[in-house]
Design an enzyme around this catalytic site. Structure first.
Site, PDB file in Angstrom:
ATOM      1  N   GLU A   1      42.918  19.905  -5.009  1.00 62.43           N
ATOM      2  CA  GLU A   1      43.412  18.530  -4.821  1.00 62.43           C
ATOM      3  C   GLU A   1      42.341  17.483  -5.085  1.00 62.43           C
ATOM      4  OE1 GLU A   1      43.949  20.997  -2.774  1.00 62.43           O
ATOM      5  OE2 GLU A   1      46.118  21.174  -2.444  1.00 62.43           O
TER       6      GLU A   1
ATOM      7  N   MET B   1      18.171  15.134 -10.509  1.00 63.59           N
ATOM      8  CA  MET B   1      17.827  13.856  -9.872  1.00 63.59           C
ATOM      9  C   MET B   1      17.145  14.100  -8.526  1.00 63.59           C
ATOM     10  SD  MET B   1      17.636  10.708 -10.237  1.00 63.59           S
ATOM     11  CE  MET B   1      18.762   9.800 -11.281  1.00 63.59           C
TER      12      MET B   1
ATOM     13  N   PHE C   1      51.436  24.052  11.780  1.00 60.63           N
ATOM     14  CA  PHE C   1      50.848  24.672  10.595  1.00 60.63           C
ATOM     15  C   PHE C   1      50.593  23.607   9.522  1.00 60.63           C
ATOM     16  CE2 PHE C   1      51.466  26.808   6.413  1.00 60.63           C
ATOM     17  CZ  PHE C   1      50.286  27.537   6.438  1.00 60.63           C
ATOM     18  N   GLN C   2      49.412  23.592   9.007  1.00 59.95           N
ATOM     19  CA  GLN C   2      48.988  22.633   7.977  1.00 59.95           C
ATOM     20  C   GLN C   2      49.196  21.184   8.391  1.00 59.95           C
ATOM     21  OE1 GLN C   2      50.578  24.095   4.165  1.00 59.95           O
ATOM     22  NE2 GLN C   2      48.642  25.195   3.915  1.00 59.95           N
TER      23      GLN C   2
ATOM     24  N   LYS D   1      58.002  15.889   6.140  1.00 54.76           N
ATOM     25  CA  LYS D   1      58.937  16.660   5.321  1.00 54.76           C
ATOM     26  C   LYS D   1      60.391  16.289   5.605  1.00 54.76           C
ATOM     27  CE  LYS D   1      59.710  21.379   3.745  1.00 54.76           C
ATOM     28  NZ  LYS D   1      59.268  22.770   3.874  1.00 54.76           N
TER      29      LYS D   1
HETATM   30  C1  LIG Z   1      29.045  15.759  -3.778  1.00 59.16           C
HETATM   31  C2  LIG Z   1      27.600  15.408  -3.861  1.00 59.16           C
HETATM   32  N1  LIG Z   1      26.685  16.152  -3.207  1.00 59.16           N
HETATM   33  C3  LIG Z   1      25.368  15.851  -3.279  1.00 59.16           C
HETATM   34  C4  LIG Z   1      24.940  14.780  -4.006  1.00 59.16           C
HETATM   35  C5  LIG Z   1      23.449  14.415  -4.070  1.00 59.16           C
HETATM   36  N2  LIG Z   1      22.965  14.524  -5.439  1.00 59.16           N
HETATM   37  C6  LIG Z   1      22.826  13.468  -6.263  1.00 59.16           C
HETATM   38  S1  LIG Z   1      22.347  13.876  -7.808  1.00 59.16           S
HETATM   39  C7  LIG Z   1      22.245  15.513  -7.400  1.00 59.16           C
HETATM   40  C8  LIG Z   1      21.846  16.520  -8.422  1.00 59.16           C
HETATM   41  C9  LIG Z   1      22.808  16.627  -9.540  1.00 59.16           C
HETATM   42  O1  LIG Z   1      22.453  17.701 -10.395  1.00 59.16           O
HETATM   43  P1  LIG Z   1      23.122  17.832 -11.823  1.00 59.16           P
HETATM   44  O2  LIG Z   1      24.574  17.633 -11.730  1.00 59.16           O
HETATM   45  O3  LIG Z   1      22.659  19.085 -12.454  1.00 59.16           O
HETATM   46  O4  LIG Z   1      22.562  16.567 -12.571  1.00 59.16           O
HETATM   47  P2  LIG Z   1      21.062  16.290 -13.089  1.00 59.16           P
HETATM   48  O5  LIG Z   1      20.446  15.335 -12.125  1.00 59.16           O
HETATM   49  O6  LIG Z   1      20.343  17.603 -13.130  1.00 59.16           O
HETATM   50  O7  LIG Z   1      21.267  15.701 -14.440  1.00 59.16           O
HETATM   51  C10 LIG Z   1      22.597  15.705  -6.061  1.00 59.16           C
HETATM   52  C11 LIG Z   1      22.575  16.992  -5.368  1.00 59.16           C
HETATM   53  C12 LIG Z   1      25.933  14.019  -4.642  1.00 59.16           C
HETATM   54  N3  LIG Z   1      25.624  12.939  -5.346  1.00 59.16           N
HETATM   55  N4  LIG Z   1      27.238  14.367  -4.583  1.00 59.16           N
END
Ligand SMILES: Cc1ncc(C[n+]2csc(CCOP(=O)(O)OP(=O)(O)O)c2C)c(N)n1
Ligand SMILES: [Mg+2]
Length: 614
Positions: free
Chosen positions: A74, A505, A136-137, A186
């Site tokens: 979802e 990042m 449920f749910q 529902k």
């Molecule tokens: C759902 C979620 N969890 C954690 C983060 C924190 N976060 C920001 S950037 C990142 C790393 C992303 O890695 P990737 O998708 O490989 O991108 P890259 O920076 O390597 O290009 C994380 C863990 C986030 N933004 N969103």
């Protein structure tokens, strides 16, 4: 016959006895919904059945169906609806079941709220008599969604179902757009009663505030004040935010900029509000904005904030943001944004497109003219001296080079979606956007996993456009189940993963601010074979690109493939995103790395305060 009835003929189906579920679908059709995204389940079964029957009937009559697109999760449905809405400007729709279906939708709902994206999420709920019994749910959708959505309805009186669903669309698309959730038990879906074909809920407070905003047009006096400040300025600058896109005001903004020669920067969300290839456009400002955009912010003496909100990724240090601006002028549709972060010397809360048109017309009518040629020369000088750049000599594939090459092929005309991280910032920096609604990214929430489902929604909205998901190896993992959705519906989406074997990042911040301790961010020992994964999900084109010299030919081949295509690019794991303004710091402390000049002594740049590290 009175004027009212003449103006609005009765709905052809008015008076027809329908089930609640049928009423929901009929209102959707009346609201112009062309595609639904959603996942079924017990509490939403009557509505799913009504969609099926609606499409069956319509097929018989040769009418357009309302396809129901099924994601893997979802969260995917919510982001597809969001991608659809962002790419088209229409309201996106997701229909999910109760409990886990609804809770899986929380993240996209919050994401849409934070980026002002209009979607309607319809959730099944347990029958009225079971609410509150831990059935449920069952999940407390109004409580959960109430704190993240623009509005939530729980339909307890079936007589109000029709007007509630209609009102949900009204709230989603009007004013500052946002997500509206309708929780429908529902037994309300199974109720039968007459379809009215008209009617909305009384929401007097909302409509009063809305009409105050809508009727607040710019008068001559305000225009005169605006232009007198512009007249006094030598270096005026537009700072355009996401509201320019959401408010469909890009043409009006471009016309204003052109008419009076006012250059502009955009936020991450505002990319495409101005044409990034225009000499007067300085691309993106902020934490990872271009150095020239950020220097222009430092240099401007008048800042015209257009549907932008001085977010902490733009104004990390508000008192030192635009330090030389003698005046700040602010347009927004939401009065809450005025003076929220920066005091505005002049502001207008109203419909942006109308305000900009009025302003341009006033300026023309009063023969406003100013000579900004010195400022234009400075802008051109900033753009060339502090241009984006990277290690062009490296043998490793630099991500910037990949995006640059992609941009050469797509010429700023493709729809680009992203995950969150370094790849998102490189895609923003090195891509051109000649029109609005081409750049779909999770800006405020920064939600990893956004890119792929958003691309799916966008491709449904714009079948005529090339849609590219530029994703990260970690972000794509989050909604990898949607690979199969792409091939199931045979969508010609191009998915390009910039693989740096980790949460790049996060690693960048750890290298810069945590002495290189890569806590839980290095994924080099993970076993996933992305190409095989794509192949297993039915991609006919799935390739790994790991040689620099192959970048141009492989990208040509990948982007011109007729059908779903997947490309993994092995990039330099040490590549960093520059420029970077550390959190909480001003643009004076911007780091520009080894390849972009810096106009200040780099040794003097401040370190962020550890308590500001978010
Ligand atoms: C759902 C979620 N969890 C954690 C983060 C924190 N976060 C920001 S950037 C990142 C790393 C992303 O890695 P990737 O998708 O490989 O991108 P890259 O920076 O390597 O290009 C994380 C863990 C986030 N933004 N969103
Ligand atoms: Mg990565």
């Amino acid at each position: 016959m009175d004027v009212e009835t003449q103006a609005k003929p009765a709905h052809a189906l008015a008076g027809t006895i329908m089930s609640g579920a049928e009423i929901i679908i009929q209102v959707l059709a009346d609201e112009g919904v062309r595609t639904i995204f959603g996942y079924s389940g017990g509490a939403i079964l009557p509505t799913y059945d009504a969609v099926f029957r609606y499409n069956e009937e319509n097929a018989k009559d040769g009418k357009e169906p309302m396809p129901l697109i099924v994601p893997a999760n979802e969260q995917g449905a919510g982001f597809m609806a969001a991608g659809y809405a962002r790419a088209s400007g229409e309201v996106g729709v997701a229909i999910v079941t109760s409990g886990p279906g609804a809770t899986n939708s929380v993240t996209p709902v919050r994401d849409c709220m934070a980026d002002s994206v209009p979607i309607v999420v319809i959730c099944g709920q347990v029958p009225r008599a079971a609410i509150g019994t831990d059935a449920f749910q069952e999940a407390p959708v109004t409580a959960i969604m109430g704190s993240v959505a623009k509005h939530v309805f729980l339909v307890t009186d079936p007589e109000t179902l029709e007007s509630t669903v209609r009102t949900a669309f009204e709230i989603a698309r009007t004013g500052r757009p946002g997500p509206v959730v309708v929780d429908i038990p529902k037994d309300v879906q199974n109720w039968e009663g007459p379809f009215e074909g008209e009617g909305v809920l009384p929401i007097p407070g909302y409509r009063r505030r809305l009409s105050a905003v809508e009727s607040n047009t710019l008068g001559d006096e305000q225009c005169a004040e605006f232009f007198s400040m512009l007249k006094d300025s030598q270096r005026p600058l537009i700072y355009a935010g996401g509201g320019v896109i959401n408010g469909n005001a890009a043409d009006a903004l471009r016309a204003f900029s052109k008419a009076f020669g006012v250059p502009g920067v955009t936020t991450l969300m505002g990319l495409g509000g101005l044409d990034t290839t225009d000499p007067l456009c300085l691309h993106m400002l902020g934490m990872h904005g271009t150095a020239f955009a950020n220097y222009a912010i430092e240099d401007c003496d008048l800042l015209i904030a257009v549907a932008a909100r001085f977010d902490d990724r733009v104004a990390g240090d508000p008192p030192n943001f635009a330090p030389n601006a003698r005046h700040i002028l602010h347009f927004d549709i939401d009065p809450a944004e005025i003076h929220k972060v920066k005091h505005a010397d002049w502001h207008h809360v109203g419909i942006l497109n109308d305000a900009l048109e009025t302003l341009t017309e006033y300026g023309r009518r009063t023969d406003f003219s100013a000579d900004y040629s010195a400022w234009h020369a400075e802008v051109a000088e900033l753009k060339s001296t502090y241009a984006l750049n990277y290690d062009r000599e490296s043998d490793l594939i630099q991500p910037h080079y990949v995006i640059e090459t992609m941009n050469r092929i797509t010429r700023g005309e493709a729809i680009i979606t992203t995950g969150v991280g370094q790849h998102q910032m490189w895609a923003a920096q090195y891509s051109d956007f000649r029109e609005p609604r081409l750049w779909l990214t999770s800006g405020s929430m920064g939600t990893m996993g956004f890119g792929l489902p958003a691309a799916i929604g966008a491709q449904f909205a714009r079948p005529d456009k090339m849609v590219i998901d530029v994703d990260g190896d970690a972000s794509i993992r989050m909604n990898l189940g949607e690979f199969e959705t792409v091939t199931t519906y045979d969508l010609p989406i191009k998915i390009m993963v910039l693989n740096n074997f980790g949460d790049g990042m996060v690693m960048q911040w750890q290298r810069l601010f945590f002495k290189g301790r890569l806590s839980a961010s290095d994924k080099s020992l993970r076993k996933k074979n992305f190409v095989k994964t794509a192949e297993a999900d039915g991609f006919q084109y799935a390739k790994r690109l790991d040689k620099k010299e192959d970048v141009p030919t492989v990208l040509e081949e990948f982007l011109s493939f007729d059908g779903p295509a997947f490309l993994e690019v092995i990039i330099d794991t040490q590549a960093h995103v520059y420029p970077m303004v550390g959190p909480g710091l001003s643009y004076r402390d911007m780091l520009t790395g080894d390849f972009i000049p810096n106009r200040y002594d780099k040794a003097e740049a401040q370190e962020p305060d550890p308590s500001e590290l978010f």
